[in-house]
Design an enzyme around this catalytic site. Structure first.
Site, PDB file in Angstrom:
ATOM      1  CD  GLU A   1     -34.615  -9.063  -4.544  1.00  6.68           C
ATOM      2  OE1 GLU A   1     -34.067  -9.149  -5.645  1.00  6.68           O
ATOM      3  OE2 GLU A   1     -34.374  -8.157  -3.721  1.00  6.68           O
TER       4      GLU A   1
ATOM      5  N   GLY B   1      -0.838 -18.509  29.651  1.00  3.72           N
ATOM      6  CA  GLY B   1      -1.226 -19.888  29.890  1.00  3.72           C
ATOM      7  C   GLY B   1      -0.107 -20.843  29.519  1.00  3.72           C
ATOM      8  CG  MET B   2      -0.996 -25.045  29.800  1.00  2.00           C
ATOM      9  SD  MET B   2      -1.431 -26.521  30.742  1.00  2.00           S
ATOM     10  CE  MET B   2      -0.177 -27.660  30.173  1.00  2.00           C
ATOM     11  N   GLY B   3       1.925 -23.954  27.659  1.00  2.00           N
ATOM     12  CA  GLY B   3       2.149 -24.280  26.258  1.00  2.00           C
ATOM     13  C   GLY B   3       1.105 -25.244  25.734  1.00  2.00           C
ATOM     14  N   GLY B   4       0.667 -25.016  24.499  1.00  2.00           N
ATOM     15  CA  GLY B   4      -0.334 -25.890  23.903  1.00  2.00           C
ATOM     16  C   GLY B   4      -1.742 -25.627  24.381  1.00  2.00           C
TER      17      GLY B   4
ATOM     18  N   GLY C   1      -3.649 -22.956  23.767  1.00  5.71           N
ATOM     19  CA  GLY C   1      -4.496 -22.211  22.846  1.00  5.71           C
ATOM     20  C   GLY C   1      -4.315 -20.710  22.890  1.00  5.71           C
TER      21      GLY C   1
ATOM     22  CB  THR D   1      -0.791 -19.040  19.182  1.00  2.96           C
ATOM     23  OG1 THR D   1       0.419 -19.000  19.936  1.00  2.96           O
ATOM     24  CG2 THR D   1      -0.546 -18.486  17.785  1.00  2.96           C
TER      25      THR D   1
END
Length: 1334
Positions: free
Chosen positions: A90, A217-220, A222, A224
Site C-alpha cells: 500500500e 463591490g458593484m452588483g454582480g 461576485g 456573495t
C-alpha cells in the site's frame, strides 16, 4: 469568480477525499476507528478497507484503484506496520501517487518515531526484519524512508499526546485542504482560491479578539460568491455559524427580527428561539452570542441599521469570533466602524479568468470550442469582467449555433442584458434623488472627464458634487482613476443610460440627456428639440455651427452643452448668430467658431463658460476668427453666476472682471492681443492664468483678493505688480516678465510655491516677513542682489540659478528644506545655513565666491554637488549618514576635507582638481565610483569597505603616500598614474580588478592585494627596492616575478589556485604562505613559529593526496598530488630549501624523480615526515646527512631504499601503514644511533631481520599490527637498551627465551596473547590491551 490558473482549471475530481493506510491489529479498533468517524462526520469521504471492500472482490486490485481515486492519504505508522507486506505494498503505491501534483500524503506517527520508520530501527526494525531477504525489501525500505521524510504529525509531540485533540487537529487540516481543492475544481468558482486566501488572511482565524471584515463591490461582481466560499472554508473552525442571505430584501418591513432569529437559531443550534421585536432581538443577541466562538456572514447589507441589529458591537461576541459583511455601499462599513484595512474591494475578472468562466457555462469545458474563439472574446469584451454577465451570457449561448451567437452579440450593442441591469439597478434604486441625478449625468455625459470638471458641472446644477461623487464611489457605482478621472463600469453606464432611455426608447428628443452623435444631429437638423433635454454631449460632429445653434431653440430647459467638433464645421461668421437657451449653466465649446456670443443669450444663470480657441485648429483653419469679445459691439452684461471663464487664445484687447463679481477662475492664456486687464472687485477669484499674454502692459489688481490661490503670469510687458492683500494665495508664477521692475508680494501666509524666472529687470525682491507655508521657491535669471527668506519654516525646495548679481543669501529658518540648488550665482559671497537642516536631501552650489560652507546637521542629505567654488577654503560636512553622491570639482582653494566617519550609503565620490592632501573615506561600504583626477597635492587616500565600487581613477596624484581600498568588491577598473613617487602603502583588498600596473613606485613598502579574485597579472616594470610585504592571496595570478623586490620579507600567496611559477630569489623571506593552492593545501613558513633554543632545527612534514586530474593541465600523464606541507628552519635562511620545495612545480602534476631529488636535496634537515604514495622514488635519502627523525607512510612501497641505512645520525624511524612493504633493508644494523623503530600496520611485512639485534641504542620497538610477523630473533636479548616492545596485533606466538634477560622491558599486547606467553601480572590499557614488565 476571479483569477483562474491552468492548475486550477485542470484539477481532476476524486472518488475519495482520504485513503486511510494502517495496520489493523494495532489501530483498527481504537485510533483509526475514531479518526475515521471524525472525518466522516465532517463530510470528508474516507476509504477504510473494512468499510469499503466488498465480499468476493480481489482485495489488492481494489486497493490500488482506491488509492489512485483518493486525493489525500493518511498513513498511520504503528509498531507492527512494517510487519505487514500488505501495508508495505500500500505504502509503495501511495508514494508513487504522492509524487503526482494532485495527491498529498500525511504520515501519522502513532506509537513510533519518524527516525524508526526512516531507518527501520527499534520496534519498526524488528517488525521489518522478516522481510530482509525478500525481493521487494529494497522498494519497501525506500518507501518507508520517503514517507518518514514527509511533514506529518507525531502523537507524543502534538497537543501533549491527547489522542482526541490530535484527531481534531488532523481533521481540521484535511478539511481546510479539501475545501481549497473543492474551490479549485468547482466550475462555478473560477480561481476562487487566491481570493479566499486573501480574505482568510485578513480574518486571522487563529488570533484572539473579535474581527469584522467587509467585502465591497458593484452588483454582480461576485461578493456573495466570495463570502460563501470563505464561509464554507472556515466554518468548521467555529462553535457556531450563520450565513444570512439577501439582508437588503429580507430586512424590509419587519424583516430584521426574522434575521435576528435566524442568526440566533443557527449559531446556538436551537430552533425554539423566538424574537418578538428588533429590540428584544438585540438584547438576546447581546446576552446569548457571547458564550461561543462564532462565525456570522451578512450578505448584501445596504444600511447601517441592519448591522446595528444583527452584529452590533464587537463586545457582543466571544473572543475568536469573526463577522463577514458584503455590501455595495462602502460607507455602511465605515459608519459601522469596520477598519479600511479590513475592507476588501472585489476585483473583476481578468480576460483569461473571464474566458475560463464563460467557457464552463457556454461549452462545459475550460476553453472555447473551435471556431468560437473570437465570438467568445467579443462576449468577454462586452461583459468587461463582470461575473454575473459572463454566467448569464454563457448559459444563454450554450448549445446555440454560430449564427445565433452573432445575432445575440449584435443585439447586445443596442439592447442591454436585462438580468445584469436589474441586478445593478438595485444600487441606483437605493440612492437619494439628488444622487440619482448625479449618477445619470455621469453615466450619460461625464464618464471619463476629470473629477474637477465633473464637480464644476454638477455644482453648476446646484448639486453637492463633492459629497455626491464620494457616495457614488462608496456604492461602487463610479471609480476615480489614478489620473483623477471619473470612471464607470460599462454595464453600470448601460444601466444608467437605459434608465434615461427606457420610457421613450424610440424618441431620443424626449430624453433628458443626449450623447449619441447621430441622434443629436437628427434632432438639431430637424429642430425636434423639447424641454425634456437637459444635457447634450456632442462630439465629432460634421454639422455647421449655425445649424447646431439654431437647433437649440426649442430646448428651453437645456443646462449643459458640450460641443467638440475637432477641425470640422468651423465658421467664419463675423457676428454671433444663432441661439443659446438662457437656462444654460455650463457651456463648453472648444474652438468656438464665432466672434462673440449670441445677442439674445442673457447668460443669467451661466456658471461655466469655456469657449477657448484651439491654437492648433486656428493654425490649420486661419479663416476661423478667435472671439474678440463676449458680446458684439462691446456690449456689457453682468454675469452674476459666472464662476469659471476660459477665453484662451481669444483676440480681446481689454477685459473688465467687474462684470463677473463671483468669478472664481479666469484663464486668458495666449491672449496675445490683450493689453489691459482690470480685475476689479472679484472677491471670489481663486485662479488667474495669464500665460503668453505678450502684449499685456496694464494689470489692475484690487487691494484685496481674499480668495486668490493661483496667479500665473508668463511672458508679459507688465512693469509693476502689487498683489495687495492675497491671504490665500498658494501659487505665484512669474516667468519671462522682462519689463517687471517692481514686485510687491504683500501678506501671503498661504503661499506654497513661488516661481520667478527670467525677470531680468527686477533688482529688489521683498519677501514677506513670514511665509509659513512656502514649500517651493525658484528664482532663475534675476538681478536681485540680496535674498532673505525670513520665516519660511516649511520651505522644501530653493532653486537659485543664474542670479549673477546675488551677493548674499540668508536661508533663514527652513528646517523642512529638502533641495537647495545655487547655480551660476558667481557673485555670491555669503551663504548663511541653519545649524540644523534635518530634511535636506540635495545641495548643489555651482560657481560662487562662497568661502565657507557649514552644512551643520544634515542627517538626510543624499546629494552634495560643489563645483567651481574657487574661493571655498572650508567645508564642514557634518553628520550625513544618507549621503549617496558627493561631487567636488574645481574647488582649488580647499585644502582640508573632512569626510564623516560613516557614509554608509555613499555611492559616487568625484573630487577633481583639488589641493586636498588627505582623504579618509571611513565607512563607505556602498561606494561605487571614486574619481580623483588632478589632485596633485593628495598625500594619503584611505578607502574603507566599499563592496560596490566599480571604477577608480586616481589621476595625477604625485604626492600620494597611502592608497587603501578595503572591501571594494565590485571594483573592476583601477587607473594608476604612470608615476607615484611617494606611494608607500597600497592596499586594495577584495576587488574585481584583473590587472595592476604599479608603474614607478620606488618608495612602495607594502602592497596588499588580498582577495582580488579576478587579478591575473601584477606588473612591476621598475624595481621596488623598499617593498617588504606582498600579499596576492586569493588571486588568479599564474606567474609571479619578484626579481625586482630585493628586500621582500613577507610573501602571502594563500589560495592562489592558478599559481604555477615563482621567479626570483626567496632567501630574504621570513614568511611565505602557499596554502590553498593547487600544489599545497597547506604550506606556511613563518619565523614566529621557530621556538627559542631550536635554532638549528630543520623540520619538514609532507602529506600527499592523490588527484585524478590537474585542472590546469587536464591532459597531463604525470601523477597528480596535492600536499599538506609543514616546514620550519632557523633564521636567517640561507639554505635555499624554500626555493627547492617549490621548484618541482606549483600545479598538481608531479614528476616523481624531481620530487625525490627535491626532498633529498634539502639542506640541514633533521626531521622528515613523508605520507605520500610515490613508490620506490626515494633512492637518494643518504644525502640527508643531518636527518635524525624519519617517518614514512607509503601504502604502495614494497622495498625501502638501501640508502636509508646510510643515515648515520638517524635516531627515530617510523614506517606507518606501508601495506605492501614485505621486508626491511639488510644493513639496518648500520643505523648506530637509532633509538626508536616503529613498524606499525605494515600488514605485508613477514620478517624482522636478525641484525636488528645489533642496534645497540634501540630503546623502543613497535611492531603493532604487523600481522604476518610471527617470531623474533633468538638473539633478541642482545638489545640491552630496549625499554618497550609492542606486539599488539602481530602473529607472534612465541617469544625468544633471551627476552627474559631484558629486565624492566615493558611489553604491550593483547591480553590473551600476553597471557599465552605466561605473563600474569598484567596492567590494563584498554578493554583488550594490556602491558607487563619482564
Amino acid at each position: 469568480m476571479a483569477s483562474a490558473s491552468s492548475s486550477s482549471t485542470s484539477t481532476k475530481s476524486y472518488k475519495y477525499d482520504v485513503f486511510l493506510s494502517f495496520r489493523g491489529e494495532d489501530t483498527r479498533k481504537n485510533f483509526v476507528d475514531h479518526l475515521y468517524l471524525a472525518l466522516v462526520n465532517k463530510g470528508i469521504i474516507t476509504y477504510k478497507d473494512d468499510e469499503k471492500i466488498k465480499k468476493g472482490e480481489v482485495i489488492s486490485d481494489q486497493l490500488i484503484t482506491s488509492i489512485e481515486e483518493s486525493r489525500f492519504y493518511i498513513i498511520v505508522f504503528s509498531k507492527n506496520y512494517a510487519d505487514s507486506s500488505w501495508c508495505l505494498n500500500e505504502l509503495v503505491k501511495i508514494m508513487e501517487c504522492q509524487k503526482m501534483k494532485e495527491h498529498t500524503a500525511y504520515p501519522v506517527f502513532y506509537d513510533v518515531e519518524p527516525t524508526e520508520i526512516r531507518n527501520q530501527s527499534g520496534t519498526v526494525g524488528k517488525a521489518f526484519a522478516k522481510h530482509k531477504e525478500k525481493e521487494e525489501a529494497e522498494r519497501w525500505r525506500e518507501a518507508l524512508k520517503e514517507a518518514a521524510d514527509i511533514a506529518g504529525w507525531e502523537l507524543k509531540n502534538t497537543v501533549d499526546g491527547h489522542e482526541a485533540k490530535f484527531i481534531q487537529k488532523i481533521v481540521r487540516v484535511i478539511s481546510l485542504e479539501s475545501h481549497f481543492i473543492n474551490l479549485s475544481i468547482d466550475g462555478k468558482l473560477v480561481g476562487m482560491v487566491a481570493r479566499v486566501k486573501e480574505v482568510v488572511s485578513t480574518l486571522e482565524i487563529d488570533s484572539d479578539g473579535v474581527r469584522m471584515i467587509g467585502i465591497w463591490g458593484m452588483g454582480g461582481g461576485g461578493k456573495t460568491t466570495l463570502a460563501r466560499a470563505v464561509f464554507d472554508h472556515i466554518a468548521m473552525r467555529f462553535e457556531g455559524n450563520s450565513f444570512v442571505e439577501n439582508v437588503r430584501e429580507v430586512s424590509k418591513g419587519a424583516g430584521l427580527k426574522k434575521l435576528q432569529k435566524q442568526v440566533l437559531r443557527d449559531v446556538l443550534n436551537d430552533q425554539s428561539i423566538r424574537v418578538s421585536s428588533v429590540y428584544e432581538g438585540i438584547n438576546k443577541m447581546q446576552r446569548m452570542m457571547s458564550s461561543k466562538k462564532v462565525l456570522v456572514a451578512l450578505d448584501d447589507v445596504d444600511h447601517v441599521d441592519q448591522l446595528d441589529a444583527l452584529v452590533g458591537d464587537l463586545d457582543w461576541f466571544n473572543t475568536g469570533s469573526r463577522i463577514i459583511i458584503t455590501t455595495r455601499d462602502k460607507q455602511v462599513l465605515v459608519a459601522h466602524g469596520v477598519h479600511s484595512d479590513n475592507i476588501h474591494d472585489v476585483s473583476l475578472l481578468s480576460s483569461d479568468e473571464a474566458i475560463c468562466l464563460f467557457s464552463r457555462y457556454a461549452f462545459r469545458t475550460e476553453f472555447p470550442r473551435q471556431g468560437y474563439g473570437e465570438l467568445s472574446r467579443e462576449v468577454i469584451r462586452y461583459a468587461a469582467g463582470l461575473p454575473l454577465t459572463i454566467k448569464v451570457l454563457g448559459s444563454f449561448l450554450n448549445g446555440r449555433s454560430e449564427r445565433e451567437w452573432k445575432d445575440a452579440i449584435e443585439r447586445l450593442k443596442t439592447i442591454p442584458l436585462k438580468e445584469t441591469l436589474e441586478k445593478l439597478e438595485l444600487s441606483y434604486d437605493g440612492l437619494e434623488n439628488d444622487y440619482k441625478e448625479m449618477f445619470l449625468e455621469v453615466a450619460c455625459i461625464l464618464k471619463g472627464k476629470e473629477e474637477d470638471f465633473a464637480i464644476r458641472v454638477l455644482e453648476s446644477f446646484g448639486l453637492n458634487a463633492q459629497i455626491g461623487l464620494r457616495v457614488l464611489e462608496q456604492k461602487s457605482l463610479i471609480t476615480i482613476s489614478e489620473y483623477n478621472r471619473v470612471q464607470m463600469h460599462d454595464h453600470i453606464v448601460e444601466m444608467g443610460r437605459n434608465i434615461v432611455r427606457r420610457l421613450y426608447p424610440d424618441e431620443p428628443r424626449r430624453h433628458s440627456r443626449l450623447w449619441i452623435t447621430e441622434e443629436i444631429e437628427d434632432i438639431l437638423v430637424n429642430e425636434l428639440g423639447t424641454n425634456a433635454t437637459r444635457s447634450i454631449l456632442l462630439e465629432y460632429s460634421s454639422l455647421h455651427p449655425t445649424i447646431i445653434m439654431e437647433g437649440l431653440k426649442k430646448m428651453k430647459e437645456l443646462r449643459f452643452l458640450y460641443v467638440d467638433m475637432g477641425l470640422s464645421g468651423l465658421a467664419n461668421d463675423e457676428e454671433g448668430g444663432g441661439y443659446f437657451p438662457d437656462t444654460l449653466r455650463s457651456l463648453f465649446w472648444p474652438s468656438y467658431p464665432f466672434f462673440c456670443l449670441p445677442k439674445t443669450f442673457q447668460a443669467n444663470v451661466l456658471v461655466n463658460l469655456d469657449i477657448m480657441m484651439d491654437v492648433n485648429a486656428s493654425r490649420n483653419m486661419p479663416y476661423n476668427p478667435p472671439i474678440s469679445g463676449l458680446w458684439e459691439g462691446g456690449e456689457k452684461k453682468v454675469l452674476n453666476k459666472l464662476k469659471v471663464l476660459n477665453l484662451s487664445s481669444s483676440a480681446m484687447r481689454t477685459f473688465d472682471l467687474g462684470l463677473t463679481p463671483n468669478l472664481e477662475r479666469l484663464d486668458l492664456e495666449d491672449c496675445q492681443d490683450l493689453v489691459e486687464l482690470n480685475i476689479g472687485l472679484t472677491p471670489c477669484l481663486e485662479e488667474l492664468i495669464l500665460r503668453g499674454c505678450f502684449s499685456l502692459e496694464e494689470l489692475h489688481i484690487p487691494v484685496e483678493s481674499p480668495k486668490l490661490k493661483i496667479f500665473n503670469i508668463i511672458g508679459s510687458k507688465v512693469t509693476n505688480i502689487n498683489l495687495g492683500l492675497t491671504l490665500n494665495l498658494e501659487r505665484l508664477n512669474l516667468e519671462d516678465c522682462n519689463d517687471l521692475v517692481e514686485l510687491k508680494i504683500g501678506l501671503t501666509p498661504c503661499l506654497e510655491e513661488f516661481i520667478l524666472v527670467g525677470c531680468h529687470a527686477l533688482e529688489e525682491l521683498h519677501m514677506p516677513v513670514e511665509s509659513s507655508k512656502l514649500k517651493t521657491f525658484d528664482i532663475i535669471g534675476s538681478t536681485v542682489t540680496n535674498i532673505n527668506l525670513g520665516l519660511t519654516p516649511n520651505l522644501e525646495r530653493l532653486n537659485l540659478k543664474d542670479c549673477n548679481d546675488l551677493v548674499e543669501l540668508n536661508i533663514g529658518l527652513t528646517q523642512c528644506l529638502k533641495e537647495l540648488i545655487i547655480e551660476g550665482c558667481y557673485a555670491l559671497e555669503e551663504l548663511h545655513m541653519l545649524v540644523e537642516s534635518p530634511k535636506l536631501k540635495i545641495f548643489n552650489i555651482i560657481g560662487s565666491k562662497v568661502t565657507n560652507i557649514n552644512l551643520g546637521l544634515t542627517s538626510n542629505l543624499e546629494r552634495l554637488d560643489l563645483k567651481n567654488c574657487m574661493d571655498l577654503v572650508e567645508l564642514n560636512i557634518g553628520l550625513t549618514p544618507c549621503l549617496v553622491e558627493f561631487i567636488l570639482v574645481g574647488c582649488n582653494a580647499l585644502e582640508d576635507l573632512h569626510i564623516p566617519v560613516e557614509s554608509s550609503k555613499l555611492k559616487t565620490f568625484d573630487i577633481i582638481g583639488s589641493t586636498v592632501t588627505n582623504i579618509n573615506l571611513g565607512l563607505t561600504q556602498n561606494l561605487e565610483r571614486l574619481n580623483l583626477e588632478d589632485c596633485y597635492d593628495l598625500v594619503k587616500l584611505n578607502i574603507g569597505e566599499t563592496p560596490y565600487l566599480v571604477e577608480l581613477n586616481i589621476g595625477l596624484t604625485p604626492c600620494l603616500e597611502e592608497l587603501i581600498l578595503v572591501g571594494c568588491n565590485a571594483l573592476e577598473e583601477l587607473h594608476m598614474p604612470v608615476e607615484s613617487p611617494k606611494l608607500q602603502i597600497f592596499n586594495i583588498i577584495g576587488s574585481k580588478v584583473t590587472n595592476i600596473n604599479l608603474g614607478l613606485t620606488p618608495n612602495l613598502g607594502r602592497l596588499n592585494l588580498e582577495d582580488c579574485i579576478d587579478l591575473v597579472e601584477l606588473n612591476m616594470p621598475f624595481e621596488c627596492p623598499k617593498l617588504e610585504f606582498l600579499n596576492l592571496g586569493g588571486s588568479k595570478v599564474c606567474k609571479l616575478n619578484i626579481g625586482l623586490t630585493p628586500h621582500l620579507e613577507r610573501l602571502e600567496l594563500g589560495r592562489c589556485y592558478y599559481l604555477q611559477e615563482i621567479v626570483g630569489c626567496l632567501k630574504t623571506l621570513v614568511f611565505l604562505n602557499l596554502s590553498g593552492g593547487l600544489r599545497f593545501q597547506d604550506l606556511c613558513f613563518d619565523e614566529r613559529y621557530n621556538l627559542p633554543g631550536l635554532d638549528s632545527f630543520y623540520n619538514l612534514q609532507m602529506i600527499g593526496e592523490p588527484l585524478d586530474i590537474c585542472p590546469l593541465h587536464p591532459n597531463s600523464t604525470l601523477p597528480k598530488f596535492r600536499f599538506k606541507c609543514f616546514y620550519n628552519e632557523p633564521l636567517p635562511s640561507q639554505s635555499g630549501n624554500i626555493e627547492k620545495l617549490i621548484s618541482f612545480g606549483l600545479c598538481a602534476c608531479t614528476n616523481l624523480e624531481s620530487f625525490s631529488a627535491t626532498i633529498c636535496g634539502l639542506q640541514h634537515l633533521r626531521n622528515l615526515t613523508l605520507e605520500v604514495d610515490i613508490g620506490e622514488a626515494l633512492e637518494n635519502l643518504y644525502q640527508l646527512e643531518s636527518l635524525e627523525e624519519l617517518t614514512l607512510s607509503m601504502k604502495d612501497i614494497k622495498h625501502l631504499p638501501d640508502s636509508i641505512c646510510m643515515l648515520k645520525h638517524l635516531k627515530y624511524l617510523q614506517l606507518k601503514s606501508c601495506w605492501l612493504l614485505e621486508q626491511l633493508p639488510k644493513d639496518l644494523a648500520r643505523l648506530d644511533c637509532l633509538e626508536e623503530l616503529h613498524l606499525t600496520d605494515c600488514v605485508s611485512l613477514r620478517d624482522i631481520p636478525n641484525d636488528i639485534c645489533m642496534l645497540k641504542c634501540l630503546q623502543r620497538l613497535d611492531l603493532s599490527y604487523c600481522i604476518l610477523v610471527t617470531k623474533l630473533s633468538e638473539e633478541f636479548g642482545r638489545l640491552k637498551c630496549l625499554k618497550e616492545l609492542n606486539i599488539e596485533g602481530t602473529g607472534i606466538s612465541h617469544l625468544p627465551q633471551s627476552i627474559h634477560q631484558l629486565k624492566g622491558l615493558r611489553i604491550i599486547g593483547s591480553r590473551w596473547r600476553l597471557e599465552s606467553h605466561g605473563f600474569t601480572s598484567l596492567i590494563e590499557m584498554s578493554k583488550y590491551t594490556a602491558f607487563c614488565y619482564i
